[in-house]
Design an enzyme around this catalytic site. Structure first.
Site, PDB file in Angstrom:
ATOM      1  N   LYS A   1     -12.018  -5.365 -24.325  1.00  0.00           N
ATOM      2  CA  LYS A   1     -11.780  -5.772 -25.086  1.00  0.00           C
ATOM      3  C   LYS A   1     -12.643  -6.366 -26.263  1.00  0.00           C
ATOM      4  O   LYS A   1     -13.557  -5.599 -26.240  1.00  0.00           O
ATOM      5  CB  LYS A   1     -11.513  -8.146 -24.269  1.00  0.00           C
ATOM      6  CG  LYS A   1     -13.266  -7.545 -23.911  1.00  0.00           C
ATOM      7  CD  LYS A   1     -13.510  -8.703 -22.664  1.00  0.00           C
ATOM      8  CE  LYS A   1     -14.567  -9.023 -22.519  1.00  0.00           C
ATOM      9  NZ  LYS A   1     -15.013 -10.329 -21.367  1.00  0.00           N
TER      10      LYS A   1
ATOM     11  N   MET B   1     -25.147 -10.623 -48.072  1.00  0.00           N
ATOM     12  CA  MET B   1     -23.884 -10.889 -46.991  1.00  0.00           C
ATOM     13  C   MET B   1     -23.342  -9.028 -47.283  1.00  0.00           C
ATOM     14  O   MET B   1     -22.795  -8.451 -46.112  1.00  0.00           O
ATOM     15  CB  MET B   1     -22.371 -11.537 -48.695  1.00  0.00           C
ATOM     16  CG  MET B   1     -21.521 -11.415 -47.774  1.00  0.00           C
ATOM     17  SD  MET B   1     -20.087 -12.467 -48.763  1.00  0.00           S
ATOM     18  CE  MET B   1     -20.459 -13.874 -48.016  1.00  0.00           C
TER      19      MET B   1
ATOM     20  N   ARG C   1     -16.058 -20.824 -14.856  1.00  0.00           N
ATOM     21  CA  ARG C   1     -15.617 -20.468 -16.867  1.00  0.00           C
ATOM     22  C   ARG C   1     -14.115 -21.104 -15.862  1.00  0.00           C
ATOM     23  O   ARG C   1     -13.468 -22.253 -15.503  1.00  0.00           O
ATOM     24  CB  ARG C   1     -15.599 -19.698 -16.774  1.00  0.00           C
ATOM     25  CG  ARG C   1     -15.545 -19.286 -18.438  1.00  0.00           C
ATOM     26  CD  ARG C   1     -16.496 -18.092 -18.594  1.00  0.00           C
ATOM     27  NE  ARG C   1     -15.627 -16.620 -18.279  1.00  0.00           N
ATOM     28  CZ  ARG C   1     -16.573 -15.301 -18.487  1.00  0.00           C
ATOM     29  NH1 ARG C   1     -17.326 -15.795 -19.722  1.00  0.00           N
ATOM     30  NH2 ARG C   1     -15.675 -14.552 -17.847  1.00  0.00           N
TER      31      ARG C   1
ATOM     32  N   TYR D   1     -32.687 -12.413 -52.346  1.00  0.00           N
ATOM     33  CA  TYR D   1     -32.966 -14.549 -52.221  1.00  0.00           C
ATOM     34  C   TYR D   1     -33.918 -14.851 -51.629  1.00  0.00           C
ATOM     35  O   TYR D   1     -34.034 -14.637 -50.332  1.00  0.00           O
ATOM     36  CB  TYR D   1     -31.383 -14.646 -51.119  1.00  0.00           C
ATOM     37  CG  TYR D   1     -30.039 -14.081 -51.703  1.00  0.00           C
ATOM     38  CD1 TYR D   1     -29.408 -15.164 -53.051  1.00  0.00           C
ATOM     39  CD2 TYR D   1     -29.082 -13.748 -51.754  1.00  0.00           C
ATOM     40  CE1 TYR D   1     -28.550 -14.777 -53.843  1.00  0.00           C
ATOM     41  CE2 TYR D   1     -27.860 -13.033 -52.502  1.00  0.00           C
ATOM     42  CZ  TYR D   1     -27.964 -13.509 -53.413  1.00  0.00           C
ATOM     43  OH  TYR D   1     -26.648 -13.577 -53.559  1.00  0.00           O
TER      44      TYR D   1
END
Length: 392
Positions: free
Chosen positions: A39, A323, A137, A274
């Protein structure tokens, strides 16, 4: 060989090592077979490549989180059984039938919806019943004081369902403290009790599986039909600092790489990135690197002395991770230059930086770090590249 000239940042996946890791798992679980959990794009490693490598290692059953992931495997010509561990909307039951998929039967109400659709369409839907022994769950409740026995047995009697298995899940199999260990063992007792109830009613429970990765490491050979490793066949655990009751020899299969895009020397007192959180105490040589938090390098690791490898040198990331880029202090290393390869996870010239190092600074688990490596980070299957070279 991987050609890196045109690459910005990338992940190298050593799928050949999966066979070794599967053997290490099988040493722990005896005759229990392995269901490969692929998954979330095989936890960021590449679902199709990992599935094919698992097949070569003898794995014949696969688990995914959702229908979309199962479709991807079928489109990749994976014909082995696939279990969808999560929820599939009833509007998509037709696809389950068409692609011969096994659906987790998540509750009694969900079982009735599956059965109703199957009868209306003159077919049977295949599935494994999910038992909730303490995760709280999804699944049929089967805990002290709350056991849905009648609903469970009625589900086995539904003519539109082909129930091929039963399973549950551990929430604290990674914790060896007495309370957690007792809780996990009691989950297995409840699981076994439910299976006996099903057998007494004249039904076959099908394939039984409950052990996740830490369930394999700490509870080993429990005599079930399958176990469900995810990270283990990738050669890592969720947290390297967590003690386990076994000592397998796993090989991590993922390396994360980037490039040096620029080298400059900044004066004493200059700041980096930054927020200006890093201030040079002396003239400092800075390398800009072609990876940032939009690639999966967590911004929270900024200014925590995270080190990366360049030409075998361990150098610290300084200033805030951006980023698309980050910066490293390479003072004292005159051999580092533009275009050099940066290793954020993996080995370079005999020195290794681990996935877990990033994870600890990010205050999370390796599962999240790996699945946060974004799609713009190209994945390269080293085994496939080697096979291509042999064919040339």
């Amino acid at each position: 060989m991987l050609k890196t000239d045109g690459l910005r940042c990338w992940a190298q996946i050593d799928t050949d090592a999966i066979a070794h890791n599967v053997k290490e798992i099988q040493k722990l679980v005896g005759d229990t077979k392995v269901m490969g959990i692929v998954k979330a794009n095989a936890y960021g490693h590449g679902a199709l490549a990992c599935t094919k490598a698992l097949q070569k290692a003898g794995v014949d059953y696969f688990g995914v989180a959702c229908l979309q992931e199962a479709i991807e495997l079928r489109e990749g010509n994976i014909k082995d059984p696939i279990l969808i561990l999560g929820y599939t909307p009833p509007t998509c039951f037709e696809i389950l039938d068409q692609l011969d998929l096994h659906q987790s039967i998540l509750s009694y109400d969900y079982a009735k919806k599956m059965n109703e659709w199957a009868l209306e369409n003159h077919t049977k839907l295949k599935g494994h019943v999910k038992l909730d022994t303490g995760m709280n769950r999804t699944g049929f409740l089967y805990q002290d004081g709350a056991k849905e026995k009648e609903e469970l047995l009625d589900t086995w009697n539904m003519p539109g369902l082909q129930i091929d298995g039963i399973f549950s899940h551990f929430p604290v199999s990674d914790d060896l403290e007495k309370d957690s260990a007792d809780f996990t063992r009691h989950q297995m007792d409840l699981f076994d009790e439910a299976i006996e109830e099903i057998k007494k009613a004249g039904y076959h429970p099908g394939l039984r599986h409950i052990q996740n990765s830490y369930g394999i490491l700490n509870y080993q050979d429990r005599g079930y039909d399958y176990c469900r490793p995810g990270l283990l066949y990738m050669g890592v655990t969720s947290d390297d600092s967590v003690p386990v009751l076994s000592n397998p020899d796993f090989i991590p299969i993922l390396s994360l790489k980037a490039k040096v895009s620029m080298v400059k020397t900044i004066p004493q007192g200059a700041t980096v990135s930054y927020g200006r959180h890093f201030k040079a105490k002396k003239p400092t040589k800075i390398a800009s690197l072609t990876i940032g938090y939009a690639d999966g390098l967590p911004r929270i690791c900024s200014n925590q002395d995270l080190k990366v490898l360049i030409r075998g040198h361990l150098v610290p990331i300084v200033g805030n991770i951006c980023m698309d880029q980050c910066m490293a202090d390479i003072s004292g290393f005159d051999d580092i230059k533009e275009g050099d390869i940066v290793t954020l996870i993996g080995e370079d010239q005999g020195t290794t930086v681990t996935l877990d190092t990033i994870t600890r600074l990010a205050h999370t688990i390796n599962n999240e770090t790996l699945t946060s490596i974004t799609s713009r980070v190209e994945r390269f299957d080293l085994a496939a590249l080697n096979d291509q070279e042999k064919d040339i």
